[in-house]
Design a protein around this motif. Sequence first.
Motif, PDB file in Angstrom:
ATOM      1  N   SER A 217       0.829  -1.208   0.000  1.00  0.00           N
ATOM      2  CA  SER A 217       0.000   0.000   0.000  1.00  0.00           C
ATOM      3  C   SER A 217       0.865   1.260   0.000  1.00  0.00           C
ATOM      4  N   SER A 219       0.471   5.894   0.041  1.00  0.00           N
ATOM      5  CA  SER A 219      -0.376   7.065   0.217  1.00  0.00           C
ATOM      6  C   SER A 219       0.387   8.277  -0.283  1.00  0.00           C
ATOM      7  N   LYS A 221       0.806  12.565   0.018  1.00  0.00           N
ATOM      8  CA  LYS A 221       0.525  13.836   0.670  1.00  0.00           C
ATOM      9  C   LYS A 221       1.273  14.948  -0.056  1.00  0.00           C
ATOM     10  N   SER A 241      -4.042  14.852   0.766  1.00  0.00           N
ATOM     11  CA  SER A 241      -3.778  13.638   1.526  1.00  0.00           C
ATOM     12  C   SER A 241      -4.742  12.564   1.035  1.00  0.00           C
ATOM     13  N   THR A 242      -4.217  11.536   0.373  1.00  0.00           N
ATOM     14  CA  THR A 242      -5.077  10.555  -0.277  1.00  0.00           C
ATOM     15  C   THR A 242      -5.590   9.476   0.649  1.00  0.00           C
ATOM     16  N   GLY A 243      -4.910   9.253   1.759  1.00  0.00           N
ATOM     17  CA  GLY A 243      -5.194   8.057   2.524  1.00  0.00           C
ATOM     18  C   GLY A 243      -4.557   6.851   1.855  1.00  0.00           C
ATOM     19  N   GLU A 244      -4.846   5.660   2.354  1.00  0.00           N
ATOM     20  CA  GLU A 244      -4.194   4.446   1.880  1.00  0.00           C
ATOM     21  C   GLU A 244      -4.671   4.065   0.487  1.00  0.00           C
ATOM     22  N   ILE A 245      -3.709   3.718  -0.390  1.00  0.00           N
ATOM     23  CA  ILE A 245      -4.004   3.205  -1.730  1.00  0.00           C
ATOM     24  C   ILE A 245      -3.525   1.763  -1.772  1.00  0.00           C
ATOM     25  N   THR A 251      -6.721   6.062  -6.743  1.00  0.00           N
ATOM     26  CA  THR A 251      -7.404   7.195  -6.146  1.00  0.00           C
ATOM     27  C   THR A 251      -7.206   8.402  -7.053  1.00  0.00           C
ATOM     28  N   ASP A 265       5.255  10.208  -0.676  1.00  0.00           N
ATOM     29  CA  ASP A 265       4.688   9.114   0.107  1.00  0.00           C
ATOM     30  C   ASP A 265       5.310   9.178   1.497  1.00  0.00           C
ATOM     31  N   ASP A 267       5.406   7.128   3.902  1.00  0.00           N
ATOM     32  CA  ASP A 267       6.020   5.876   4.349  1.00  0.00           C
ATOM     33  C   ASP A 267       7.279   5.533   3.557  1.00  0.00           C
TER      34      ASP A 267
END
Length: 293
Positions: A217, A219, A221, A241-245, A251, A265, A267
Amino acid sequence: MKAIIVGLFALFAVFSVFSFSPAFGEITPNNAFILEGSGFAVTEETINTSEIDIAISTQRQTGSTIQSTVEDGFVTINDLDFLTTALQATFLREGKYIRISGNVESDSGEEASLRFFGRLVEESKSASIYGFTGRITNGDDSYKIIYTVKLSALSKIVPTTESKTTNEQLTIRILKGSSNQGIGNYIDTSSSRYFSQDRITIKPGTTITIVNDDVVSHSIKSGSENYGDRYNRYTADGRISTGEILPGKSTTITFDNAGFYRLYDPDYDWMGIVAYVFPNTDSIVLGQGKTGN
């Protein structure tokens, strides 16, 4: 030492005049460019390595002169980083020359002045090469600058539309293996390793679809880059901020307002996209990455 300095400038002059055939850079208003390169910062006592990496947005044109703003970036002298704070760029004769001037700020908050002048020496389908000279003055320290830099060329993309009433759409893919920094899955190191496109210029109202072709996954930002900070590379600005993909999912991001966006990203902070949102200009891509596996 003076003889070495004079020799460097003489070598630079010969390199600029004889190593490249005459060329002409075609620069237009309301576009975005990446200027990146390296060289030397020279004093009477020392010769230091130096780098420049800045984002430039062109604005109004008067005759053959195009006024521009430096949106983001940095200049380094050895381990000393200067962040762009108040720099202006001017393209002369529609890109044959570039003048950059203004102030930059060091990591410790000290302000320095910068004056650069560049001459176009060669261009290809993907980039233009400039030779730069100039000066950085930081308190009592004054450095003469010698650079060879690349100005990234712009290549058109064709956005898709579902109907005349829908916004323009652009699809960017997160490439398989992007979560593994430095893994040698990609042969062409000059291309984007992590996204199918990583430098884009679009109109306000454009919607970008992010497709996750990776096995983990991700995300996305938006934020500002903390140059020189290895442990906290970005600071989120709250605009995107997309949240988890999830793997295999997608998205969308819509850029309603004009401006400069740095996407990342959180992460896997080596993954980044630079987006310039300008009105009344074609959608274009600066960095065209490889397609996914």
